[in-house]
Design an enzyme around this catalytic site. Structure first.
Site, PDB file in Angstrom:
ATOM      1  N   GLY A 109       0.829  -1.089   0.046  1.00 34.25           N
ATOM      2  CA  GLY A 109       0.084   0.058  -0.020  1.00 34.25           C
ATOM      3  C   GLY A 109       0.780   1.210   0.031  1.00 34.25           C
ATOM      4  O   GLY A 109       0.314   2.356   0.515  1.00 34.25           O
ATOM      5  N   CYS A 110       2.097   1.221  -0.431  1.00 32.04           N
ATOM      6  CA  CYS A 110       2.735   2.399  -0.541  1.00 32.04           C
ATOM      7  C   CYS A 110       2.291   3.378  -1.518  1.00 32.04           C
ATOM      8  O   CYS A 110       2.301   3.268  -2.719  1.00 32.04           O
ATOM      9  CB  CYS A 110       4.216   2.017  -0.800  1.00 32.04           C
ATOM     10  SG  CYS A 110       5.388   3.385  -0.998  1.00 32.04           S
ATOM     11  N   GLY A 111       1.702   4.397  -0.874  1.00 28.33           N
ATOM     12  CA  GLY A 111       1.261   5.591  -1.983  1.00 28.33           C
ATOM     13  C   GLY A 111       2.159   6.389  -2.646  1.00 28.33           C
ATOM     14  O   GLY A 111       1.833   7.232  -3.495  1.00 28.33           O
ATOM     15  N   CYS A 113       5.522   5.508  -3.412  1.00 29.41           N
ATOM     16  CA  CYS A 113       6.545   4.582  -3.889  1.00 29.41           C
ATOM     17  C   CYS A 113       7.395   5.106  -5.243  1.00 29.41           C
ATOM     18  O   CYS A 113       6.569   5.421  -5.993  1.00 29.41           O
ATOM     19  CB  CYS A 113       6.144   3.192  -4.016  1.00 29.41           C
ATOM     20  SG  CYS A 113       5.666   2.283  -2.478  1.00 29.41           S
TER      21      CYS A 113
END
Length: 274
Positions: A109-111, A113
């Site tokens: 869920g890295c927004g 990245c």
């Protein structure tokens, strides 16, 4: 063969009366590579369901494409150690993409990245239009409609949801994922693929509201977003600038409005501005 979104695993349970054995359903988490014209743009850890929606929504929210139609082809290809979402763009779009090519590995869920510039990470959100007003009662109804529809979370109690709700249709679309950003990307893709009218409803979230969630909501075009959790200070600032009404900490007894409260009217009045 496609991976299921959840699997059953054996575990021990301790309660005051001692240990017991049994099984529990837990969500899958797999590496998903998003590729354009043969090059890898991002690798995200995600739940392996609604991946076509994820590919389209991620592409739109990241600014890789400006519309769904710019993706000329899309394939979901299972690999030995993950899944590839293989997309082909027109040469013009491919050339534009090559200028900002990034090779990244994103945690769940890295927004943000792969963002290698503070300016890019804090890019202004799209300023949304006038939108639509909602009554407090409608917001309560909308949020209360989510739990029964969160099928994967009912099964696993371990995933986030993002949904779009309108007074006429109720929940238009709901997507789930182990990553909150992924869930919102999937929702964006589902709405784009169905050509939904996003100015007429609101985005609903089961997670905290960070700045990326506001950016993605503005990309969807919704003027109201509501979450069960609290926003960050930067998310509030971004929502204010983007003309988004941000309501959060939505509970059974009410919610709190942080920006542009004029869209949430007392007394239940409904007003639509073209």
């Amino acid at each position: 063969m496609a991976k299921p979104p959840a699997i059953s695993t054996e575990r021990y349970v301790w309660r005051e009366n001692g240990f017991s054995e049994g099984s529990r359903s837990i969500p899958e988490e797999t590496a998903v590579a998003l590729t354009y014209n043969g090059g890898t743009y991002a690798v995200m850890m995600a739940t392996p369901q609604d991946l076509e929606d994820f590919a389209v929504g991620f592409s739109l929210d990241e600014g890789v494409v400006r519309s769904h139609s710019e993706i000329e082809s899309l394939e979901v290809l299972p690999l030995d150690d993950g899944i590839e979402l293989r997309m082909w763009l027109s040469q013009t779009n491919a050339d534009r993409l090559s200028e900002r090519r990034r090779h990244i590995a994103g945690p769940t869920g890295c927004g943000l990245c792969g963002i290698d510039s503070i300016v890019e990470a804090l890019r202004p959100a799209t300023i949304v239009g006038i939108g639509r007003n909602f009554s407090p009662a409608q917001i309560m109804i909308a949020m209360q409609s989510l739990p029964p529809l969160q099928k994967l979370n009912i099964e696993t109690r371990a995933v986030h949801a993002a949904a779009f709700w309108s007074p006429e249709k109720g929940v238009v679309a709901l997507r789930e994922d182990v990553g909150r950003h992924n869930a919102l990307d999937k929702l964006a893709g589902a709405l784009a693929r169905s050509a939904a009218e996003t100015a007429s409803g609101m985005v609903l979230l089961t997670s905290r509201v960070s700045v990326e969630m506001v950016q993605k909501t503005s990309s969807i075009g919704a003027s109201v977003m509501v979450s069960v959790s609290a926003p960050t200070a930067l998310a509030v600032k971004m929502a204010e600038k983007a003309n988004i009404t941000l309501a959060a900490i939505a509970r059974d007894d009410g919610f709190e409005v942080f920006t542009h409260p004029h869209r949430i009217l007392p007394g239940g009045a409904i007003h639509v501005v073209a």
